[in-house]
Write a protein that holds these residues in place. Structure first.
Motif, PDB file in Angstrom:
ATOM      1  N   LEU A   7      -6.824 -13.814  -5.759  1.00  0.00           N
ATOM      2  CA  LEU A   7      -5.875 -13.117  -4.911  1.00  0.00           C
ATOM      3  C   LEU A   7      -6.429 -11.720  -4.684  1.00  0.00           C
ATOM      4  CD1 LEU A   7      -2.487 -13.985  -6.681  1.00  0.00           C
ATOM      5  CD2 LEU A   7      -3.604 -15.237  -4.838  1.00  0.00           C
ATOM      6  N   SER A   8      -6.140 -11.151  -3.520  1.00  0.00           N
ATOM      7  CA  SER A   8      -6.648  -9.806  -3.258  1.00  0.00           C
ATOM      8  C   SER A   8      -5.678  -9.028  -2.394  1.00  0.00           C
ATOM      9  CB  SER A   8      -8.018  -9.872  -2.573  1.00  0.00           C
ATOM     10  OG  SER A   8      -7.901 -10.373  -1.262  1.00  0.00           O
ATOM     11  N   ALA A   9      -5.833  -7.723  -2.472  1.00  0.00           N
ATOM     12  CA  ALA A   9      -5.051  -6.816  -1.630  1.00  0.00           C
ATOM     13  C   ALA A   9      -5.786  -5.488  -1.557  1.00  0.00           C
ATOM     14  CB  ALA A   9      -3.651  -6.607  -2.199  1.00  0.00           C
ATOM     15  N   LYS A  10      -5.516  -4.779  -0.496  1.00  0.00           N
ATOM     16  CA  LYS A  10      -6.019  -3.421  -0.353  1.00  0.00           C
ATOM     17  C   LYS A  10      -4.796  -2.519  -0.284  1.00  0.00           C
ATOM     18  CE  LYS A  10      -8.688  -0.536   2.773  1.00  0.00           C
ATOM     19  NZ  LYS A  10      -9.438  -0.508   4.044  1.00  0.00           N
ATOM     20  N   SER A  11      -4.714  -1.592  -1.228  1.00  0.00           N
ATOM     21  CA  SER A  11      -3.599  -0.669  -1.285  1.00  0.00           C
ATOM     22  C   SER A  11      -4.160   0.741  -1.211  1.00  0.00           C
ATOM     23  CB  SER A  11      -2.821  -0.868  -2.585  1.00  0.00           C
ATOM     24  OG  SER A  11      -1.743   0.021  -2.672  1.00  0.00           O
ATOM     25  N   GLN A  12      -3.931   1.389  -0.090  1.00  0.00           N
ATOM     26  CA  GLN A  12      -4.512   2.694   0.205  1.00  0.00           C
ATOM     27  C   GLN A  12      -6.035   2.575   0.105  1.00  0.00           C
ATOM     28  OE1 GLN A  12      -2.373   5.345  -2.359  1.00  0.00           O
ATOM     29  NE2 GLN A  12      -0.490   5.090  -1.212  1.00  0.00           N
ATOM     30  N   GLN A  13      -6.687   3.258  -0.823  1.00  0.00           N
ATOM     31  CA  GLN A  13      -8.146   3.191  -0.928  1.00  0.00           C
ATOM     32  C   GLN A  13      -8.607   2.355  -2.115  1.00  0.00           C
ATOM     33  OE1 GLN A  13      -8.909   7.476  -0.877  1.00  0.00           O
ATOM     34  NE2 GLN A  13      -9.757   7.210   1.179  1.00  0.00           N
ATOM     35  N   ASN A  45     -12.515   3.134  -2.233  1.00  0.00           N
ATOM     36  CA  ASN A  45     -13.274   3.940  -3.187  1.00  0.00           C
ATOM     37  C   ASN A  45     -12.913   3.634  -4.645  1.00  0.00           C
ATOM     38  OD1 ASN A  45     -10.879   5.290  -3.663  1.00  0.00           O
ATOM     39  ND2 ASN A  45     -11.435   7.080  -2.463  1.00  0.00           N
ATOM     40  N   ASN A  46     -12.076   2.618  -4.847  1.00  0.00           N
ATOM     41  CA  ASN A  46     -11.672   2.259  -6.200  1.00  0.00           C
ATOM     42  C   ASN A  46     -11.412   0.753  -6.271  1.00  0.00           C
ATOM     43  OD1 ASN A  46     -11.055   2.701  -8.858  1.00  0.00           O
ATOM     44  ND2 ASN A  46      -8.978   3.412  -8.470  1.00  0.00           N
ATOM     45  N   PHE A  47     -11.696   0.187  -7.436  1.00  0.00           N
ATOM     46  CA  PHE A  47     -11.529  -1.255  -7.641  1.00  0.00           C
ATOM     47  C   PHE A  47     -10.721  -1.507  -8.894  1.00  0.00           C
ATOM     48  CE2 PHE A  47     -15.332  -0.664  -5.245  1.00  0.00           C
ATOM     49  CZ  PHE A  47     -15.250  -1.641  -4.266  1.00  0.00           C
ATOM     50  N   VAL A  48      -9.778  -2.437  -8.791  1.00  0.00           N
ATOM     51  CA  VAL A  48      -9.008  -2.886  -9.940  1.00  0.00           C
ATOM     52  C   VAL A  48      -9.118  -4.409  -9.978  1.00  0.00           C
ATOM     53  CG1 VAL A  48      -6.725  -3.045 -11.003  1.00  0.00           C
ATOM     54  CG2 VAL A  48      -7.398  -0.951  -9.792  1.00  0.00           C
ATOM     55  N   THR A 111       1.831  -3.065  -8.160  1.00  0.00           N
ATOM     56  CA  THR A 111       1.442  -2.541  -6.857  1.00  0.00           C
ATOM     57  C   THR A 111       2.502  -2.916  -5.841  1.00  0.00           C
ATOM     58  OG1 THR A 111      -0.237  -2.568  -5.112  1.00  0.00           O
ATOM     59  CG2 THR A 111       0.019  -4.593  -6.360  1.00  0.00           C
ATOM     60  N   SER A 112       2.699  -2.048  -4.883  1.00  0.00           N
ATOM     61  CA  SER A 112       3.655  -2.354  -3.820  1.00  0.00           C
ATOM     62  C   SER A 112       3.030  -3.291  -2.787  1.00  0.00           C
ATOM     63  CB  SER A 112       4.116  -1.059  -3.145  1.00  0.00           C
ATOM     64  OG  SER A 112       3.000  -0.376  -2.600  1.00  0.00           O
ATOM     65  N   GLN A 113       1.720  -3.400  -2.827  1.00  0.00           N
ATOM     66  CA  GLN A 113       1.001  -4.257  -1.889  1.00  0.00           C
ATOM     67  C   GLN A 113       1.032  -5.703  -2.388  1.00  0.00           C
ATOM     68  OE1 GLN A 113      -0.376  -3.122   0.956  1.00  0.00           O
ATOM     69  NE2 GLN A 113      -0.971  -5.164   1.544  1.00  0.00           N
TER      70      GLN A 113
END
Length: 171
Positions: A7-13, A45-48, A111-113
């Motif tokens: 699963l993936s999402a982009k939340s802000q950066q 610019n960041n990965f979780v 996350t809200s995303q």
């Protein structure tokens, strides 16, 4: 064990990747393609990486995750984070030297995303073999212990012919 999925999402950066179930080389084409797309996105610019629902990771998957840290470093990005509340998974990560390259956290991700499932991609045998080889070379580059642990796997992958490799277990 449950078949793995991403699963993936982009939340802000921040790019969030969640691995669920038994994540193995069958998802290597999907994960590799996803990572290629991520690193051309200049907004990230960041990965979780969330492993809170992960039951198992094979060495190919570990190598692909290691690429995230190495690529992030090469692009001057923040050190990626891995969320791993499962002690067995955390011990595996630490045994591979991940603490040196990732921030390891135990707390679940909020996350809200909304995370979206990443469609699974198929790859040719040659492409998968190349991804497996690259993943293991990445693990070997992390430390001497990994170099010793995976040198035979890499040697087999580098030397085998197509006929010999059809029945080879890569992990």
């Amino acid at each position: 064990m449950h078949t793995g999925k991403l699963l993936s999402a982009k939340s802000q950066q921040t790019f969030v990747l969640k691995l669920i179930g038994d994540v193995r080389l069958t998802l290597c084409s999907t994960l590799d393609t996803l990572l290629e797309r991520i690193f051309v996105d200049k907004d990230i610019n960041n990965f979780v990486i969330d492993l809170s629902k992960t039951e198992n990771l094979d060495s190919t998957t570990l190598g692909l995750l290691a690429k995230i840290a190495l690529q992030a470093s090469n692009h001057g990005l923040a050190q990626p984070s891995i969320i791993s509340p499962n002690e067995d998974i955390t011990v595996l990560l630490e045994s591979m030297g991940f603490r040196q390259y990732f921030i390891l956290l135990k707390h679940p991700l909020t996350t809200s995303q909304e995370l979206q499932e990443v469609p699974q991609l198929a790859g040719s045998e040659e492409h998968i073999k190349a991804q497996i080889l690259d993943a293991h070379l990445t693990l070997m580059s992390m430390n001497e212990q990994n170099k010793e642990a995976f040198k035979n796997v890499v040697q087999v992958l580098e030397e085998c012919s197509d006929l010999d490799c059809q029945n080879t277990d890569y992990h």
